[in-house]
Design a protein around this motif. Structure first.
Motif, PDB file in Angstrom:
ATOM      1  N   PRO A  32       0.898  -1.261  -0.067  1.00 18.77           N
ATOM      2  CA  PRO A  32       0.016   0.001   0.014  1.00 18.77           C
ATOM      3  C   PRO A  32       0.795   1.147   0.005  1.00 18.77           C
ATOM      4  CG  PRO A  32      -0.730  -1.601   1.679  1.00 18.77           C
ATOM      5  CD  PRO A  32       0.610  -1.986   1.163  1.00 18.77           C
ATOM      6  N   PHE A  33       0.433   2.309  -0.378  1.00 20.87           N
ATOM      7  CA  PHE A  33       0.974   3.524  -0.580  1.00 20.87           C
ATOM      8  C   PHE A  33       2.082   3.948   0.659  1.00 20.87           C
ATOM      9  CE2 PHE A  33       1.659   8.260  -0.451  1.00 20.87           C
ATOM     10  CZ  PHE A  33       2.337   8.369  -1.697  1.00 20.87           C
ATOM     11  N   GLY A  36       4.570   1.696   1.419  1.00 17.45           N
ATOM     12  CA  GLY A  36       5.782   1.656   0.471  1.00 17.45           C
ATOM     13  C   GLY A  36       6.617   2.856   0.817  1.00 17.45           C
ATOM     14  N   LEU A  37       5.723   4.060   1.064  1.00 19.06           N
ATOM     15  CA  LEU A  37       6.688   5.374   1.315  1.00 19.06           C
ATOM     16  C   LEU A  37       7.577   5.053   2.485  1.00 19.06           C
ATOM     17  CD1 LEU A  37       6.858   8.173   0.508  1.00 19.06           C
ATOM     18  CD2 LEU A  37       4.972   8.760   2.071  1.00 19.06           C
ATOM     19  N   GLU A  38       7.095   4.589   3.535  1.00 17.71           N
ATOM     20  CA  GLU A  38       7.757   4.136   4.727  1.00 17.71           C
ATOM     21  C   GLU A  38       8.971   3.169   4.553  1.00 17.71           C
ATOM     22  OE1 GLU A  38       7.649   2.022   9.300  1.00 17.71           O
ATOM     23  OE2 GLU A  38       5.848   2.278   7.999  1.00 17.71           O
ATOM     24  N   ASP A  39       8.720   2.234   3.601  1.00 19.61           N
ATOM     25  CA  ASP A  39       9.716   1.185   3.305  1.00 19.61           C
ATOM     26  C   ASP A  39      10.872   1.959   2.415  1.00 19.61           C
ATOM     27  OD1 ASP A  39      10.766  -1.599   2.739  1.00 19.61           O
ATOM     28  OD2 ASP A  39      10.559  -1.108   0.742  1.00 19.61           O
ATOM     29  N   ALA A  40      10.534   2.893   1.661  1.00 18.35           N
ATOM     30  CA  ALA A  40      11.533   3.787   0.801  1.00 18.35           C
ATOM     31  C   ALA A  40      12.248   4.385   1.492  1.00 18.35           C
ATOM     32  CB  ALA A  40      10.516   4.386  -0.599  1.00 18.35           C
TER      33      ALA A  40
END
Length: 81
Positions: A32-33, A36-40
């Motif tokens: 989920p967005f 994914g943002l946290e992962d990036a």
């Protein structure tokens, strides 16, 4: 599976779009967005192996070289107005 033709690849390997289409055909699920943002923002996998970069080495080198030199040359561009 569909009988769609194979996507073309560059001499250096698969393009992002070929990899994306292959993932779509394999029904890959994406984060989920916000996840994914946290992962990036937090994941760091450093690799100095040429094999990891070989597919994208040419375009990344050209893109970032042209981008950097373009920014430098823009300092000398005539002003508009």
């Amino acid at each position: 599976m569909s009988n769609s033709p194979a996507l073309p690849t560059s001499p250096a390997g698969d393009t992002y779009m070929t990899r994306y289409h292959a993932d779509q055909q394999a029904n890959k699920t994406y984060m989920p967005f916000l996840e994914g943002l946290e992962d990036a923002a937090t994941r760091r996998v450093v690799s100095h192996r040429l094999g990891d970069w070989k597919q994208d080495l040419f375009w990344m080198t050209a893109y970032f070289s042209v981008g950097a030199w373009s920014a430098i040359f823009l300092m000398f561009a005539p002003r508009l107005g």
